[in-house]
Design a protein around this motif. Sequence first.
Motif, PDB file in Angstrom:
ATOM      1  N   TYR A 155      47.343 -93.800 -33.820  1.00 42.74           N
ATOM      2  CA  TYR A 155      46.793 -93.397 -32.527  1.00 42.74           C
ATOM      3  C   TYR A 155      45.278 -93.258 -32.639  1.00 42.74           C
ATOM      4  O   TYR A 155      44.769 -92.597 -33.548  1.00 42.74           O
ATOM      5  N   PHE A 156      44.581 -93.890 -31.697  1.00 45.58           N
ATOM      6  CA  PHE A 156      43.129 -93.822 -31.675  1.00 45.58           C
ATOM      7  C   PHE A 156      42.687 -93.170 -30.358  1.00 45.58           C
ATOM      8  O   PHE A 156      43.187 -93.514 -29.288  1.00 45.58           O
ATOM      9  N   THR A 157      41.766 -92.247 -30.445  1.00 48.29           N
ATOM     10  CA  THR A 157      41.246 -91.549 -29.269  1.00 48.29           C
ATOM     11  C   THR A 157      39.749 -91.789 -29.165  1.00 48.29           C
ATOM     12  O   THR A 157      39.015 -91.522 -30.121  1.00 48.29           O
ATOM     13  N   ARG A 158      39.324 -92.328 -28.028  1.00 52.28           N
ATOM     14  CA  ARG A 158      37.891 -92.509 -27.779  1.00 52.28           C
ATOM     15  C   ARG A 158      37.397 -91.380 -26.896  1.00 52.28           C
ATOM     16  O   ARG A 158      37.976 -91.110 -25.845  1.00 52.28           O
ATOM     17  N   VAL A 159      36.358 -90.730 -27.333  1.00 59.47           N
ATOM     18  CA  VAL A 159      35.746 -89.638 -26.577  1.00 59.47           C
ATOM     19  C   VAL A 159      34.394 -90.117 -26.064  1.00 59.47           C
ATOM     20  O   VAL A 159      33.457 -90.300 -26.833  1.00 59.47           O
ATOM     21  N   GLU A 160      34.320 -90.353 -24.768  1.00 59.91           N
ATOM     22  CA  GLU A 160      33.099 -90.834 -24.124  1.00 59.91           C
ATOM     23  C   GLU A 160      32.416 -89.645 -23.445  1.00 59.91           C
ATOM     24  O   GLU A 160      32.951 -89.067 -22.505  1.00 59.91           O
ATOM     25  N   ARG A 161      31.233 -89.324 -23.922  1.00 64.01           N
ATOM     26  CA  ARG A 161      30.546 -88.134 -23.425  1.00 64.01           C
ATOM     27  C   ARG A 161      29.319 -88.513 -22.598  1.00 64.01           C
ATOM     28  O   ARG A 161      28.523 -89.365 -22.995  1.00 64.01           O
ATOM     29  N   HIS A 162      29.171 -87.872 -21.437  1.00 62.62           N
ATOM     30  CA  HIS A 162      28.020 -88.058 -20.559  1.00 62.62           C
ATOM     31  C   HIS A 162      27.311 -86.707 -20.428  1.00 62.62           C
ATOM     32  O   HIS A 162      27.935 -85.705 -20.074  1.00 62.62           O
ATOM     33  N   TYR A 163      26.015 -86.707 -20.699  1.00 66.72           N
ATOM     34  CA  TYR A 163      25.260 -85.456 -20.615  1.00 66.72           C
ATOM     35  C   TYR A 163      23.787 -85.770 -20.361  1.00 66.72           C
ATOM     36  O   TYR A 163      23.363 -86.931 -20.364  1.00 66.72           O
ATOM     37  N   PHE A 164      23.016 -84.726 -20.114  1.00 68.77           N
ATOM     38  CA  PHE A 164      21.585 -84.895 -19.846  1.00 68.77           C
ATOM     39  C   PHE A 164      20.757 -84.409 -21.038  1.00 68.77           C
ATOM     40  O   PHE A 164      21.106 -83.422 -21.684  1.00 68.77           O
ATOM     41  N   GLU A 165      19.699 -85.144 -21.292  1.00 69.43           N
ATOM     42  CA  GLU A 165      18.739 -84.759 -22.339  1.00 69.43           C
ATOM     43  C   GLU A 165      17.342 -85.079 -21.818  1.00 69.43           C
ATOM     44  O   GLU A 165      17.064 -86.224 -21.451  1.00 69.43           O
ATOM     45  N   ASN A 173      29.702 -92.449 -27.545  1.00 69.49           N
ATOM     46  CA  ASN A 173      31.123 -92.718 -27.769  1.00 69.49           C
ATOM     47  C   ASN A 173      31.493 -92.422 -29.215  1.00 69.49           C
ATOM     48  O   ASN A 173      30.787 -92.839 -30.136  1.00 69.49           O
ATOM     49  N   LYS A 174      32.587 -91.716 -29.402  1.00 71.65           N
ATOM     50  CA  LYS A 174      33.121 -91.453 -30.735  1.00 71.65           C
ATOM     51  C   LYS A 174      34.592 -91.839 -30.759  1.00 71.65           C
ATOM     52  O   LYS A 174      35.270 -91.828 -29.729  1.00 71.65           O
ATOM     53  N   CYS A 175      35.071 -92.188 -31.942  1.00 70.78           N
ATOM     54  CA  CYS A 175      36.458 -92.594 -32.099  1.00 70.78           C
ATOM     55  C   CYS A 175      37.134 -91.731 -33.160  1.00 70.78           C
ATOM     56  O   CYS A 175      36.513 -91.366 -34.176  1.00 70.78           O
ATOM     57  N   TYR A 176      38.403 -91.406 -32.918  1.00 63.87           N
ATOM     58  CA  TYR A 176      39.187 -90.594 -33.855  1.00 63.87           C
ATOM     59  C   TYR A 176      40.527 -91.269 -34.102  1.00 63.87           C
ATOM     60  O   TYR A 176      41.102 -91.891 -33.194  1.00 63.87           O
ATOM     61  N   HIS A 177      41.022 -91.144 -35.329  1.00 64.87           N
ATOM     62  CA  HIS A 177      42.287 -91.776 -35.711  1.00 64.87           C
ATOM     63  C   HIS A 177      43.275 -90.730 -36.202  1.00 64.87           C
ATOM     64  O   HIS A 177      42.920 -89.792 -36.924  1.00 64.87           O
ATOM     65  N   SER A 178      44.536 -90.897 -35.786  1.00 66.45           N
ATOM     66  CA  SER A 178      45.592 -89.991 -36.213  1.00 66.45           C
ATOM     67  C   SER A 178      46.910 -90.756 -36.227  1.00 66.45           C
ATOM     68  O   SER A 178      47.046 -91.805 -35.590  1.00 66.45           O
ATOM     69  N   GLN A 179      47.867 -90.242 -36.950  1.00 64.33           N
ATOM     70  CA  GLN A 179      49.217 -90.798 -36.931  1.00 64.33           C
ATOM     71  C   GLN A 179      50.178 -89.897 -36.164  1.00 64.33           C
ATOM     72  O   GLN A 179      51.391 -90.027 -36.262  1.00 64.33           O
ATOM     73  N   GLN A 186      40.961 -87.676 -37.524  1.00 63.04           N
ATOM     74  CA  GLN A 186      39.650 -87.729 -38.151  1.00 63.04           C
ATOM     75  C   GLN A 186      38.764 -88.794 -37.487  1.00 63.04           C
ATOM     76  O   GLN A 186      39.254 -89.772 -36.940  1.00 63.04           O
ATOM     77  N   SER A 187      37.443 -88.602 -37.595  1.00 55.90           N
ATOM     78  CA  SER A 187      36.482 -89.540 -37.027  1.00 55.90           C
ATOM     79  C   SER A 187      36.587 -90.892 -37.730  1.00 55.90           C
ATOM     80  O   SER A 187      36.813 -90.959 -38.946  1.00 55.90           O
ATOM     81  N   CYS A 188      36.429 -91.979 -36.964  1.00 53.98           N
ATOM     82  CA  CYS A 188      36.486 -93.333 -37.525  1.00 53.98           C
ATOM     83  C   CYS A 188      35.606 -94.254 -36.681  1.00 53.98           C
ATOM     84  O   CYS A 188      35.213 -93.901 -35.564  1.00 53.98           O
TER      85      CYS A 188
END
Length: 449
Positions: A155-165, A173-179, A186-188
Amino acid sequence: MGLFENMWKGIRRMFRYTTLKTIVGKDVALSSRMIDAINDWKNMLDGNAEWLTDSIESLRIEHGICREFADVVLSEMESNISIDRLNQPYQKAISGLNENLQDGLGLGSFVLKPLGSGRAELVTADKFVPISFGDDGKPTDIAFFTLKRVGENDYFTRVERHYFEDGNLVISNKCYHSQDSSDIGQSCPLEEVEEWKDINPGPVMFRGMQQMDFGYYRNPIKNNIDGSACGVSIFDAARERIKKADLRGSQLDWEYESGERAIHVDNRALKQDKATSRFGMARLNKRLYRGLNLEAGKDQELLKEYSPELRDEAYKRGLEEAKREIEFIVGLAYGDLSDVQEVSKTATEIKVSKQRKYNRVNAIERKLEECLRDFVAGLAFYNNMYHSGYEFNCKFSDSILTDEESERQQDRQDVSMGVMSHAEYRAKWYGETLEEAESKLPEQNKVME
């Protein structure tokens, strides 16, 4: 239950405050209490409320509430963008807005998000995490979750974050992998998923874009769950009444089931089938005849009818009253959920209920228009037309009150034709009894009648 629904249940299980805080690296606006509330609303919409059992089924009143509000709001709406290059993808994006708005109303909020290339998606509250809000109640930092299964157990989860700087929009975008679908793992690298290999992990800053690139809708209801700017379900305040209605519905079903006519047959009247060794009566309804040892004496009758008196009218009244209570709480008019023939209300009460519905619909429309306006800005941003001078037009009609005025005008015509009396008209529209209306009519009208 399909794979997709199971996977999203896994995402919702990930929505624990400590997990989210670890992923984001800071406190998030989505509290544990809100997470539990969203899951509860989702279960209610899915027909899996916690009070349901084998004997108590959902009447799907939650769907009825959301559908009624969505139908009225969108039937009144006309919207477009002045530039055709933007208007075409916009019209395509809102073509399925009704069903998605229903989900948004039920779960408290949703995001209408451009994807580029004329595409868009609507993301409901169970699939994104607001991290922080601005003073206007709109997210200033938010994370979207996308779950992908590869093979049987990856299972892969993509976390797409929108914010102001520094006042500019930033997307990462970050990706995480799990079974395990219920654990983010964990991050991948994004490259481990074929569809995500071309996504820039960022963070990427878009200078000059000083607002979010999507539209955010939140129900116009005060959040008494945790006091945050997170949206609250349109039916949350009526939760206990919905539970009561489901119970009344099950009692009515049981009344019909338990009240079925039956004939109790003494065993002496049954014949044994030599082939199956079963006892029965030929060519008779199995639901009607029941074997029973009735013998108390040789002269006692072999058949006894069981036909109890139904109490369905009492249960129907209880169910209709529960529905009317729900209508009052959520802001619907009498008869929207309940049987309009059973609504024994005065004209004034009916008029007030329509005004109440109009006020709630009007508040939803204002929130929706604001969401669509921000969505259009995001759409223009992705089409390099943010500063093109486009105009967004959105208009809502007032059909709820207009229908009432049309009915009133028709009654006036009936009075002029002599089909309805002045007293009947006054009683209906002024909330008076017929006797009171007659006593308050001008003398010339009394003479005419």
